[in-house]
Design an enzyme around this catalytic site. Structure first.
Site, PDB file in Angstrom:
ATOM      1  N   ARG A 112       0.845  -1.207   0.000  1.00  0.00           N
ATOM      2  CA  ARG A 112       0.000   0.000   0.000  1.00  0.00           C
ATOM      3  C   ARG A 112       0.869   1.241   0.000  1.00  0.00           C
ATOM      4  O   ARG A 112       1.995   1.219   0.490  1.00  0.00           O
ATOM      5  CB  ARG A 112      -0.930   0.015   1.210  1.00  0.00           C
ATOM      6  CG  ARG A 112      -0.236  -0.002   2.588  1.00  0.00           C
ATOM      7  CD  ARG A 112       0.171   1.342   3.127  1.00  0.00           C
ATOM      8  NE  ARG A 112       0.438   1.310   4.564  1.00  0.00           N
ATOM      9  CZ  ARG A 112       1.135   2.239   5.201  1.00  0.00           C
ATOM     10  NH1 ARG A 112       1.685   3.242   4.547  1.00  0.00           N
ATOM     11  NH2 ARG A 112       1.313   2.147   6.515  1.00  0.00           N
ATOM     12  N   GLU A 211      -6.738   6.902   7.658  1.00  0.00           N
ATOM     13  CA  GLU A 211      -5.622   7.683   8.212  1.00  0.00           C
ATOM     14  C   GLU A 211      -5.065   8.664   7.182  1.00  0.00           C
ATOM     15  O   GLU A 211      -4.544   9.731   7.544  1.00  0.00           O
ATOM     16  CB  GLU A 211      -4.524   6.734   8.711  1.00  0.00           C
ATOM     17  CG  GLU A 211      -3.337   7.450   9.310  1.00  0.00           C
ATOM     18  CD  GLU A 211      -2.278   6.491   9.845  1.00  0.00           C
ATOM     19  OE1 GLU A 211      -2.633   5.384  10.310  1.00  0.00           O
ATOM     20  OE2 GLU A 211      -1.095   6.859   9.791  1.00  0.00           O
ATOM     21  N   ARG A 215      -5.506   5.515   0.568  1.00  0.00           N
ATOM     22  CA  ARG A 215      -4.538   4.430   0.654  1.00  0.00           C
ATOM     23  C   ARG A 215      -4.782   3.577  -0.583  1.00  0.00           C
ATOM     24  O   ARG A 215      -5.878   3.030  -0.753  1.00  0.00           O
ATOM     25  CB  ARG A 215      -4.751   3.595   1.921  1.00  0.00           C
ATOM     26  CG  ARG A 215      -4.282   4.280   3.206  1.00  0.00           C
ATOM     27  CD  ARG A 215      -2.772   4.168   3.388  1.00  0.00           C
ATOM     28  NE  ARG A 215      -2.265   4.927   4.523  1.00  0.00           N
ATOM     29  CZ  ARG A 215      -2.053   4.415   5.748  1.00  0.00           C
ATOM     30  NH1 ARG A 215      -2.311   3.145   5.992  1.00  0.00           N
ATOM     31  NH2 ARG A 215      -1.564   5.166   6.715  1.00  0.00           N
ATOM     32  N   CYS A 263       0.717  11.096   8.968  1.00  0.00           N
ATOM     33  CA  CYS A 263       1.697  10.691   9.975  1.00  0.00           C
ATOM     34  C   CYS A 263       3.103  10.864   9.410  1.00  0.00           C
ATOM     35  O   CYS A 263       3.396  10.315   8.349  1.00  0.00           O
ATOM     36  CB  CYS A 263       1.464   9.232  10.376  1.00  0.00           C
ATOM     37  SG  CYS A 263       2.594   8.685  11.667  1.00  0.00           S
ATOM     38  N   THR A 265       5.727   9.481  10.042  1.00  0.00           N
ATOM     39  CA  THR A 265       6.465   8.222   9.852  1.00  0.00           C
ATOM     40  C   THR A 265       6.216   7.643   8.459  1.00  0.00           C
ATOM     41  O   THR A 265       6.969   6.809   7.992  1.00  0.00           O
ATOM     42  CB  THR A 265       6.069   7.155  10.900  1.00  0.00           C
ATOM     43  OG1 THR A 265       4.707   6.777  10.696  1.00  0.00           O
ATOM     44  CG2 THR A 265       6.255   7.666  12.316  1.00  0.00           C
ATOM     45  N   ARG A 272       4.119   0.509   2.389  1.00  0.00           N
ATOM     46  CA  ARG A 272       4.350  -0.641   3.256  1.00  0.00           C
ATOM     47  C   ARG A 272       4.068  -1.886   2.427  1.00  0.00           C
ATOM     48  O   ARG A 272       2.940  -2.137   2.026  1.00  0.00           O
ATOM     49  CB  ARG A 272       3.443  -0.591   4.494  1.00  0.00           C
ATOM     50  CG  ARG A 272       3.944  -1.498   5.624  1.00  0.00           C
ATOM     51  CD  ARG A 272       3.171  -1.268   6.914  1.00  0.00           C
ATOM     52  NE  ARG A 272       1.903  -1.954   6.935  1.00  0.00           N
ATOM     53  CZ  ARG A 272       1.739  -3.249   7.242  1.00  0.00           C
ATOM     54  NH1 ARG A 272       2.779  -3.998   7.544  1.00  0.00           N
ATOM     55  NH2 ARG A 272       0.534  -3.795   7.242  1.00  0.00           N
ATOM     56  N   ARG A 302       4.468  -7.485  12.398  1.00  0.00           N
ATOM     57  CA  ARG A 302       3.189  -7.091  12.997  1.00  0.00           C
ATOM     58  C   ARG A 302       2.350  -8.345  13.099  1.00  0.00           C
ATOM     59  O   ARG A 302       2.666  -9.371  12.499  1.00  0.00           O
ATOM     60  CB  ARG A 302       2.412  -6.125  12.090  1.00  0.00           C
ATOM     61  CG  ARG A 302       2.973  -4.740  11.999  1.00  0.00           C
ATOM     62  CD  ARG A 302       2.041  -3.828  11.180  1.00  0.00           C
ATOM     63  NE  ARG A 302       2.613  -2.489  11.079  1.00  0.00           N
ATOM     64  CZ  ARG A 302       2.029  -1.463  10.483  1.00  0.00           C
ATOM     65  NH1 ARG A 302       0.836  -1.612   9.920  1.00  0.00           N
ATOM     66  NH2 ARG A 302       2.600  -0.288  10.415  1.00  0.00           N
ATOM     67  N   GLU A 307      -2.182  -3.171  12.377  1.00  0.00           N
ATOM     68  CA  GLU A 307      -1.231  -2.578  13.307  1.00  0.00           C
ATOM     69  C   GLU A 307      -1.706  -2.658  14.758  1.00  0.00           C
ATOM     70  O   GLU A 307      -0.930  -2.934  15.663  1.00  0.00           O
ATOM     71  CB  GLU A 307      -0.999  -1.119  12.920  1.00  0.00           C
ATOM     72  CG  GLU A 307       0.155  -0.490  13.657  1.00  0.00           C
ATOM     73  CD  GLU A 307       0.548   0.850  13.072  1.00  0.00           C
ATOM     74  OE1 GLU A 307      -0.233   1.411  12.281  1.00  0.00           O
ATOM     75  OE2 GLU A 307       1.632   1.331  13.435  1.00  0.00           O
TER      76      GLU A 307
END
Ligand code: ADP
Ligand code: MG
Length: 355
Positions: A112, A211, A215, A263, A265, A272, A302, A307
């Site tokens: 993603r 988020e 995505r 985010c 990060t 990912r 994970r 998550e």
């Protein structure tokens, strides 16, 4: 008068380190232009929870610029980049060497990326109107996707509960209830403006307004990472072209920080790339040992329920750890090599533990 300097519960977070009293006093009164976001909103997770590593989110692209005194050092420290680093993207599947080895017990591959459309806020700050605006724009843009990417958009509002739960259980759909996302402001007006697009095979999917605004996801059963990456590259381009044709807008792309995400990060590639893989030997050896080995291989373990969903049995979600400072090709290569290595070691650990 600025709000008083907050008591930051996550005392070891990057927020606690870099949101100094001096910076707070300079920035605490500021509201961003796009969505009226404040520094207090940005650091809400670090203030309220004691377990954050990073602890900050952006409410719009402006947040990264207006609050750069705070974001820049956090981003540099988290990603290990220098202040003058620039980000480059590379989605050329031909550059990937090899694939997951055939003997590795991989259930599925998923890759993603996050993407944000310029002019709208990011999930923590996005206004109600902007959120609906993103969804309406995407409803039209999805209509232009063709071939194996063609599919339908399913809004969360009004979705049959059984259908929703099945999509979650089959690893296709996000769900509400993540405390971090709630405190960061990302579940305001839930479920309005959220939804999922997918093709008939559910190998190409787009989440809307979770988020991140978008995505974009490619996934399939088995271990063919190259095929999943190839479809993703085409899918990102098709979605981007369609958004542009529909609205004249581009994805937010920063020369230093790559694709803009809520985010920090996720900055850079926002990618990912993961497999669900059985590691019975590592399971016996213990989670701490697996985590340590993954760190060395620059991958992250994970559980298979997402998550925040937890781990079950001997199956792990193994993905690239980095997002920024490496191209997409490099990160996918790192995941492939890491998984092949972990499985070779798993076979030895199975012998050791008499499995
Ligand atoms: P992200 O936020 O990176 O998209 P999460 O950890 O929140 O990922 O997981 C989202 C969903 O994707 C979960 O249902 C998870 O099980 C699923 N998922 C992740 N990797 C894979 C994979 N390789 N195969 C199948 N499903 C996956
Ligand atoms: Mg997630």
């Amino acid at each position: 008068m600025p709000e008083p300097f907050p008591d930051i519960k996550s005392a070891h977070s990057l927020v606690a380190k870099h949101v100094t009293k001096e910076r707070w006093e300079k920035l605490a009164d500021h509201k961003t232009a796009t969505s009226g976001f404040t520094l207090a909103q940005a650091i809400a997770c670090a203030v309220q929870f004691d377990n954050q590593h990073c602890g900050i989110y952006a409410g719009d692209w402006d947040s990264y610029k207006d609050f750069k005194d705070v974001f820049d050092p956090i981003i540099q420290e988290y990603h290990g980049i220098s202040p003058d680093a620039v980000h480059t993207s590379d989605m050329d599947v031909e550059k990937i060497k090899g694939n997951i080895n055939p003997e590795v017990p991989v259930h599925s591959v998923r890759i993603r990326v996050g993407r944000s459309i310029d002019g709208f806020g990011l999930s923590p700050g996005i206004t109600k109107d902007q959120r609906v605006g993103v969804e309406n724009l995407m409803k039209s843009a999805f209509g232009k996707l063709a071939g194996d990417l063609a599919g339908n958009y399913y809004p969360l509002t009004g979705m049959d509960e059984k259908v929703r739960q099945q999509l979650v259980d089959d690893h296709f759909l996000f769900m509400s209830g993540d405390r971090n996302l709630q405190v960061a402001g990302m579940e305001r007006d839930w479920p309005e403006g959220r939804g999922i697009y997918h093709n008939a095979e559910k190998t190409f999917l787009v989440w809307v307004n979770e988020e991140d605004q978008l995505r974009i996801i490619s996934m399939q059963s088995g271990g063919d990472v190259r095929a999943v990456f190839e479809r993703l590259a085409r899918g990102i381009k098709a979605v981007g072209d369609s958004v542009k044709a529909e609205s004249g807008k581009d994805f937010m792309l920063d020369s230093k920080y790559g694709f803009v995400h809520s985010c920090p990060t996720n900055l850079g590639t926002g990618m990912r790339a993961s497999v669900h893989v059985d590691l019975p030997g590592w399971t016996k050896e213990g989670l701490e040992a697996l985590k340590k080995r993954c760190e060395e291989l620059k991958v992250q373990p994970r559980g298979t329920r997402g998550e925040s969903g937890g781990q079950t049995g001997i199956t792990y979600d193994i993905s690239n750890k980095h997002r920024l400072g490496y191209s997409e090709v490099e990160l996918v290569q790192c995941m492939i090599d890491g998984v092949n290595t972990l499985y070779a070691e798993d076979v030895a650990l199975q012998k050791k533990h008499g499995i």
